[in-house]
Enzyme design. Structure first.
Site, short mmCIF file in Angstrom:
data_model
loop_
_atom_site.label_atom_id
_atom_site.label_comp_id
_atom_site.label_asym_id
_atom_site.label_seq_id
_atom_site.Cartn_x
_atom_site.Cartn_y
_atom_site.Cartn_z
N CYS A 144 -22.50 7.22 -22.31
CA CYS A 144 -22.26 6.12 -23.24
C CYS A 144 -20.77 5.82 -23.37
CB CYS A 144 -22.87 6.43 -24.60
SG CYS A 144 -22.34 7.99 -25.34
N HIS A 221 -22.65 8.10 -36.23
CA HIS A 221 -22.75 6.70 -35.84
C HIS A 221 -21.57 6.25 -34.99
CE1 HIS A 221 -26.39 6.05 -37.98
NE2 HIS A 221 -25.87 6.29 -39.16
#
Length: 344
Positions: A144, A221
């Site tokens: 990612c 997050h």
């Protein structure tokens, strides 16, 4: 042209999003998803009315699914036999074992960042080396962080006269939301340099020298990456900002707008009504772009749960030769995923 038939192995954090991503592609068909146990993700799938057929991998106990009235369409082997390409988001190491099954069936596959590079023919990124994936049997996605990082580095490299080197610092979330296996902590942890993201960037873009440091943080997050990029020629703030504004999967934000950090972006994605609070784009703070001599520095936020989905769709397009160029392939993916609609 018939739709490309796609299966997903592993219905976890990434697998759920891969399935949703494929289902949105007008020229692809999601045949089904495969998993081992009736996890909360699978139970939620059932409560949603089973929009995707479920197949069981070897070792799964059918009785556990029957006890919960979760419909099962068949075995993993049966799913593989129905598809053109598999998206493997199994736990690290399992994908390599699954590759044997794909080879036996003559089915292509795309593996996620948790697998070792050796599992695939091509280490793939939709913008940086799309053409290398054309017709390949086995692709592996970057992680990612590397996916989002390469979007911006490739953008500067193409739009601002080329890059010589980059130095990156990654402030990495310690776990995904809902994960407990990392424990509860109030500490930062630093990895040995260089970070794998810097090494992986050089694998995809060998003409750019990269190094980096990674710091684990007790948040869930998203990650934040700072980049110091050295161009072959001076890159001004205006040049960089204009280039980033043209990168479809990069969203320009500012502190003055209220985007104070990762939590602001996650909340905004939820307020937009995005499923699971996902965002496919990386956010780049215009306030963070500064000139340092001939170099340019900037900061981006990486929504780790969803950021690799567009590049995986690009991978399907390349492996199946659906589009022949990076421009055509990425544009098709962006259209079906609704990327860039906020620009209008």
């Amino acid at each position: 042209m018939d739709k490309v038939k796609v299966g997903v192995a592993g219905y976890g954090t990434i697998g759920q999003r891969l399935a949703d991503g494929v289902a949105l592609q007008g020229d692809m068909e999601l045949v089904g998803v495969a998993d081992l146990a009736p996890t909360l993700s699978i139970r939620a799938l059932k409560e949603r009315g089973m929009p995707y057929d479920l197949y069981l991998v070897e070792g799964a106990e059918r009785a556990q699914f029957d006890a919960l009235d979760i419909p099962v369409a068949g075995s993993f082997d049966g799913l593989i036999g129905k598809v053109d390409i598999m998206l493997d988001s199994s736990p690290g190491g399992v994908g390599l074992k699954n590759k044997t099954l794909y080879e036996q069936k003559g089915v292509k596959a795309i593996f996620q960042g948790g697998e070792k590079n050796e599992v695939a023919d091509v280490f793939f990124h939709g913008y940086a080396n799309y053409e290398k994936g054309l017709g390949a049997n086995y692709l592996k996605l970057t992680s990612c962080n590397t996916t989002g990082l390469i979007r911006t580095v490739d953008c500067l490299d193409r739009e601002c006269g080329g890059l010589r080197k980059v130095a990156i610092t990654i402030i990495r979330r310690v776990a995904d939301p809902g994960d407990y296996h990392r424990g509860l902590t109030n500490a930062l942890k630093i990895d040995k340099a260089p970070s794998h993201q810097a090494v992986d960037l050089m694998t995809i873009m060998p003409h750019v020298e990269a190094t980096g440091i990674l710091v684990h943080t007790p948040v869930t997050h998203g990650h934040i990456i700072t980049v110091l990029a050295s161009g072959k020629h001076k890159i001004s703030k205006d040049m960089a900002l204009e280039a980033f504004a043209r990168q479809p999967r990069t969203r320009i934000v500012s502190i003055d707008e209220g985007f104070l950090g990762n939590a602001s972006l996650f909340r905004y994605a939820r307020d937009l009504g995005n499923p699971r609070g996902d965002m496919y784009e990386v956010a780049l703070w215009s306030d963070s772009i500064v000139e340092s001599g001939d170099d340019i520095m900037y900061a981006i936020s990486i929504p780790q749960e969803a950021v690799t989905i567009p590049e995986t769709m690009d991978g399907i397009r390349a492996a199946m030769r659906m589009q022949a160029t990076r421009e055509e392939g990425t544009q098709a993916t962006n259209k079906y995923l609704g990327i860039g609609k906020w620009r209008k």
